[in-house]
Design a protein around this motif. Structure first.
Motif, short mmCIF file in Angstrom:
data_model
loop_
_atom_site.label_atom_id
_atom_site.label_comp_id
_atom_site.label_asym_id
_atom_site.label_seq_id
_atom_site.Cartn_x
_atom_site.Cartn_y
_atom_site.Cartn_z
N TYR A 1 0.86 -1.18 0.00
CA TYR A 1 0.00 0.00 0.00
C TYR A 1 0.90 1.23 0.00
O TYR A 1 2.07 1.16 0.38
CB TYR A 1 -0.89 0.05 1.25
CG TYR A 1 -2.10 -0.83 1.19
CD1 TYR A 1 -2.00 -2.20 1.39
CD2 TYR A 1 -3.36 -0.29 0.92
CE1 TYR A 1 -3.12 -3.01 1.32
CE2 TYR A 1 -4.48 -1.09 0.86
CZ TYR A 1 -4.36 -2.45 1.06
OH TYR A 1 -5.47 -3.25 0.99
N TYR B 1 4.12 0.94 2.16
CA TYR B 1 4.03 -0.06 3.22
C TYR B 1 3.98 -1.46 2.63
O TYR B 1 3.16 -1.74 1.75
CB TYR B 1 2.77 0.14 4.06
CG TYR B 1 2.70 1.45 4.81
CD1 TYR B 1 1.96 2.52 4.31
CD2 TYR B 1 3.35 1.61 6.03
CE1 TYR B 1 1.87 3.72 5.00
CE2 TYR B 1 3.26 2.81 6.73
CZ TYR B 1 2.52 3.86 6.20
OH TYR B 1 2.44 5.03 6.89
N PHE C 1 0.40 -2.15 9.79
CA PHE C 1 1.27 -1.16 9.18
C PHE C 1 2.50 -0.93 10.05
O PHE C 1 2.39 -0.67 11.24
CB PHE C 1 0.54 0.18 9.01
CG PHE C 1 -0.52 0.18 7.97
CD1 PHE C 1 -1.80 -0.27 8.27
CD2 PHE C 1 -0.25 0.63 6.68
CE1 PHE C 1 -2.79 -0.26 7.30
CE2 PHE C 1 -1.24 0.64 5.72
CZ PHE C 1 -2.51 0.19 6.02
N GLY C 2 3.67 -1.03 9.44
CA GLY C 2 4.90 -0.62 10.11
C GLY C 2 5.18 0.83 9.77
O GLY C 2 4.26 1.61 9.48
N GLN D 1 0.76 5.68 0.90
CA GLN D 1 0.01 6.77 1.49
C GLN D 1 0.65 8.07 1.04
O GLN D 1 1.83 8.34 1.34
CB GLN D 1 0.01 6.66 3.02
CG GLN D 1 -0.93 7.64 3.69
CD GLN D 1 -1.00 7.42 5.19
OE1 GLN D 1 -0.08 6.93 5.81
NE2 GLN D 1 -2.13 7.82 5.78
N LEU E 1 -0.35 3.19 10.77
CA LEU E 1 -1.72 3.10 11.26
C LEU E 1 -1.84 1.99 12.31
O LEU E 1 -1.22 0.94 12.18
CB LEU E 1 -2.68 2.77 10.10
CG LEU E 1 -3.07 3.92 9.18
CD1 LEU E 1 -1.93 4.40 8.32
CD2 LEU E 1 -4.27 3.50 8.32
N PHE F 1 -9.75 2.27 1.77
CA PHE F 1 -9.71 3.22 2.87
C PHE F 1 -10.45 4.50 2.53
O PHE F 1 -10.48 4.93 1.37
CB PHE F 1 -8.26 3.58 3.20
CG PHE F 1 -7.53 2.51 3.94
CD1 PHE F 1 -6.99 1.43 3.28
CD2 PHE F 1 -7.38 2.58 5.33
CE1 PHE F 1 -6.33 0.42 3.96
CE2 PHE F 1 -6.71 1.58 6.02
CZ PHE F 1 -6.19 0.50 5.33
N GLY F 2 -11.03 5.11 3.57
CA GLY F 2 -11.57 6.45 3.41
C GLY F 2 -10.45 7.48 3.44
O GLY F 2 -9.27 7.14 3.64
N GLN F 3 -10.82 8.75 3.26
CA GLN F 3 -9.83 9.81 3.18
C GLN F 3 -9.44 10.37 4.54
O GLN F 3 -8.57 11.24 4.63
CB GLN F 3 -10.34 10.93 2.26
CG GLN F 3 -10.29 10.53 0.80
CD GLN F 3 -8.89 10.09 0.39
OE1 GLN F 3 -7.92 10.83 0.43
NE2 GLN F 3 -8.76 8.82 -0.02
N SER G 1 -0.62 11.97 3.84
CA SER G 1 -1.63 11.76 4.89
C SER G 1 -3.02 11.50 4.34
O SER G 1 -4.00 11.60 5.08
CB SER G 1 -1.69 12.95 5.85
OG SER G 1 -0.47 13.08 6.54
N GLN G 2 -3.14 11.16 3.07
CA GLN G 2 -4.42 10.68 2.55
C GLN G 2 -4.64 9.25 3.03
O GLN G 2 -3.76 8.65 3.65
CB GLN G 2 -4.41 10.72 1.02
CG GLN G 2 -4.30 12.09 0.42
CD GLN G 2 -4.23 12.02 -1.10
OE1 GLN G 2 -4.58 11.02 -1.71
NE2 GLN G 2 -3.76 13.09 -1.71
N GLY G 3 -5.79 8.69 2.73
CA GLY G 3 -6.03 7.30 3.06
C GLY G 3 -5.09 6.39 2.29
O GLY G 3 -4.77 6.66 1.14
N PRO G 4 -4.61 5.30 2.91
CA PRO G 4 -3.75 4.36 2.19
C PRO G 4 -4.41 3.85 0.92
O PRO G 4 -5.63 3.63 0.88
CB PRO G 4 -3.54 3.24 3.21
CG PRO G 4 -3.69 3.90 4.54
CD PRO G 4 -4.77 4.92 4.32
N TYR H 1 -4.25 0.91 -2.09
CA TYR H 1 -3.77 -0.41 -2.48
C TYR H 1 -2.95 -0.32 -3.75
O TYR H 1 -3.30 0.41 -4.69
CB TYR H 1 -4.97 -1.34 -2.69
CG TYR H 1 -4.65 -2.63 -3.40
CD1 TYR H 1 -4.87 -2.75 -4.77
CD2 TYR H 1 -4.15 -3.72 -2.71
CE1 TYR H 1 -4.60 -3.93 -5.43
CE2 TYR H 1 -3.86 -4.90 -3.36
CZ TYR H 1 -4.11 -5.01 -4.72
OH TYR H 1 -3.83 -6.19 -5.37
N PHE I 1 -8.79 6.71 10.17
CA PHE I 1 -9.13 6.12 8.88
C PHE I 1 -10.06 4.93 9.07
O PHE I 1 -9.85 4.10 9.96
CB PHE I 1 -7.87 5.65 8.14
CG PHE I 1 -6.98 6.76 7.71
CD1 PHE I 1 -5.83 7.08 8.43
CD2 PHE I 1 -7.26 7.50 6.56
CE1 PHE I 1 -4.99 8.11 8.03
CE2 PHE I 1 -6.44 8.52 6.15
CZ PHE I 1 -5.30 8.84 6.89
#
Lengths: 111, 113
Positions: free
Chosen positions: A36, A87, A101-102, A38, B43, B104-106, A41-44, A46, B90
């Protein structure tokens, strides 16, 4: 959960391939390798996943070693928009409800 | 196709206030989960659900409640906000199984003062 180890950061030149390594030496036979990313700072998001065979989609390629103890994510032609935290995550039946998530690898693509 | 929708995007709370973070998905996914992300960190799982009516705790559940009355919605409740809950939250959803992509959402950026 199988642990993963990634370098904390790497730089890449725009237009060149970016090769992101990941070690997962304790992976078990039924666990998948997921990637994944990111962005800012948006949503992860895929990218790709695989079990034992190499995989390719429109975003990237995933190369998994024969012993499955490590893998490499390849972004074939990196652009500035690929700057993100990447990630590498191992996911199996016992924990299919979550992603562990690491710290990931911070990839900076430079013009 | 909206995917995973989180509301609000930003929120400021005073210590001790309560609020609910909303998460909705339109993909008929059985699995839903909440994560928090603190600055410079990955996360961490707060709570998750494997289907309507079923919820369980993740790694950092203290101070949060969840419920899952429908497949589509999975709200996260902060009962009495604390500054330590300042974070980005999230929501994610997926089908069951290890060969499935999670969406995932934003995110909701929460500040507790």
């Amino acid at each position: 959960d199988a642990k993963t180890t990634q370098p904390p950061s790497m730089d890449c030149a725009e237009g060149r391939a970016a090769n992101l390594p990941c070690n997962h030496s304790t992976i078990s036979g039924n666990e998948y390798v997921y990637w994944y990313r990111q962005i800012h700072s948006q949503g992860p998001q895929y990218i790709i996943h695989g079990l034992k065979n190499n995989e390719t989609n429109e975003m990237a390629s995933l190369i998994i070693t024969e012993d499955r103890k490590s893998s490499t994510l390849i972004l074939p032609h990196a652009t500035l928009r690929d700057t993100a935290v990447y990630y590498c995550i191992v996911r199996g039946r016992s924990n299919d409800y979550k992603l562990s998530f690491g710290a990931g690898t911070t990839v900076t693509v430079r013009a | 196709n909206a995917g995973v929708t989180q509301t609000p995007k930003f929120q400021v709370l005073k210590t001790g206030q309560s609020m609910t973070l909303q998460c909705a998905q339109d993909m008929n996914h059985e699995y839903m989960s909440w994560y928090r992300q603190d600055p410079g960190m990955g996360l961490r799982l707060i709570h998750y659900s494997v289907g309507a009516g079923i919820t369980d705790q993740g790694e950092v559940p203290n101070g949060y409640n969840v419920s899952r009355s429908t497949t589509e919605d999975f709200p996260l409740r902060l009962l009495s906000a604390a500054p330590s809950q300042t974070s980005v939250y999230f929501c994610a959803s997926s089908y069951p199984g290890t060969d499935t992509e999670a969406f995932f959402g934003q995110g909701t950026r929460l500040t507790v003062v």
